[in-house]
Design a protein around this motif. Structure first.
Motif, short mmCIF file in Angstrom:
data_model
loop_
_atom_site.label_atom_id
_atom_site.label_comp_id
_atom_site.label_asym_id
_atom_site.label_seq_id
_atom_site.Cartn_x
_atom_site.Cartn_y
_atom_site.Cartn_z
N GLY A 79 7.98 -11.48 -75.74
CA GLY A 79 9.07 -11.33 -75.46
C GLY A 79 9.74 -9.85 -75.26
O GLY A 79 10.78 -9.63 -75.12
N THR A 94 12.07 -14.74 -68.85
CA THR A 94 13.12 -14.64 -70.02
C THR A 94 13.41 -13.07 -70.26
O THR A 94 13.00 -12.19 -69.96
CB THR A 94 12.23 -15.07 -71.56
N CYS A 111 2.88 -18.31 -74.26
CA CYS A 111 4.04 -17.63 -73.46
C CYS A 111 3.72 -16.86 -72.12
O CYS A 111 2.44 -16.63 -71.87
CB CYS A 111 4.46 -16.35 -74.38
#
Length: 319
Positions: free
Chosen positions: A75, A38, A11
């Motif tokens: 995230g 994101t 990520c």
């Protein structure tokens, strides 16, 4: 979502940055890490313990230990805040503030943050030691508006020490109770930890004596999921079966978990166990989001918001 090392490595993540939060004129300093490229899933608010700073959750003694780095890689936006009486607000509140006032200031700072940053599904608060008290007080006093859940470590209700052994303005107490065995920490953890140490405000130390009496009243008002973690070498608080039963008895939370973490001392987030603990924190957050998503449909709104004038947050139906 997989929490494997491979997923974390794959990520993209932005760097940790300093941030100043405005809480109705009170400035709080902190650290911020956001996922790069994101949208954020939610905001993890990290609240340090007594005599520490926001960097407690951002250990760089070894790669992969920082909650800010791991959370952003998975995230989440991670916001680690210097509690009122620490960092930028230390001069304004040299004696510190009682928990109720700290909770109101923290709530106001999150409302301000939400006006200028994406918050995804809402706020999830992680608290260590005295910061765990604040996390629970926030859930109780602010009616959990926009709060997904609370995850606390290094806090109980039955002291494992006498009251005169507790940390205060004149000293941080027996270092062995903060750290446990030296083998539990990376070689550079103690050098890193020295940079995080701050004076414990007098009001905070004074109120610590009242915590066992305050907790049942706060616990009875909490309406969001709660997880407690006790390190194997937690030496400030008792965490045997009887102590845990007393801790859970007054809670009105819809969901409660208690974990015991092996190979860890009180300062979990500075030790080798930090990565394991932080991944479990995020796993509990995922469980809270799953329960919300899978609940009987009353509204199609998943996103929760924090407002300056909090309203009670009610989960959709029964989980």
């Amino acid at each position: 979502m997989s929490l494997s090392s491979a997923t974390v490595a794959a990520c993209e993540v932005s760097e940790t940055a300093n941030i100043v939060l405005d809480a109705d004129g009170v400035q709080l300093s902190g650290l911020l890490a956001r996922p790069a490229g994101t949208a954020t899933n939610a905001v993890v608010v990290a609240v340090h313990g007594g005599g520490m700073r926001a960097g407690y959750f951002d250990s760089r003694a070894r790669a992969g230990l920082s909650l800010l780095a791991i959370g952003a890689q998975l995230g989440y936006t991670v916001l680690s805040v210097d509690r009122p009486g620490y960092g930028l607000s230390a001069d304004r509140f040299p004696q510190g503030l009682p928990l109720a006032d700290q909770a109101q200031i923290l709530h106001s700072s999150l409302a301000s943050f939400a006006r200028s940053h994406a918050t995804g599904a809402g706020f999830f608060v992680v608290g260590h030691s005295n910061g765990g008290k604040l996390a629970l007080a926030l859930a109780a006093h602010c009616h959990a508006s926009g709060l997904i859940g609370v995850d606390v470590s290094g806090i109980g209700t039955r002291l494992a020490v006498t009251t005169d052994e507790l940390p205060g303005p004149t000293g941080h107490g027996d270092w062995r109770r903060h750290w446990g065995a030296l083998r539990l920490y990376p070689p550079h953890a103690f050098r890193f930890g020295r940079d995080l140490i701050a004076p414990i405000p007098a009001a905070e130390a004074d109120e610590a004596l009242a915590w066992p009496r305050m907790y049942p009243r706060l616990a009875a008002r909490i309406r969001v999921p709660v997880r407690f973690t006790f390190a194997e070498q937690e030496r400030w608080w008792l965490h045997d079966e009887a102590a845990v039963a007393e801790l859970l008895r007054p809670l009105k939370a819809p969901r409660v978990k208690v974990d015991h973490l092996p190979d860890a001392g009180h300062n979990i987030s500075l030790g080798w166990a930090a990565r394991t603990y932080h991944l479990r924190v995020l796993a509990f957050l995922e469980e809270c989001l799953l329960a919300h998503d899978a609940a009987p449909v009353v509204s199609d709104r998943r996103h929760m918001t924090v407002t300056a004038s909090p309203e009670p947050y009610t989960r959709k139906g029964n989980v």
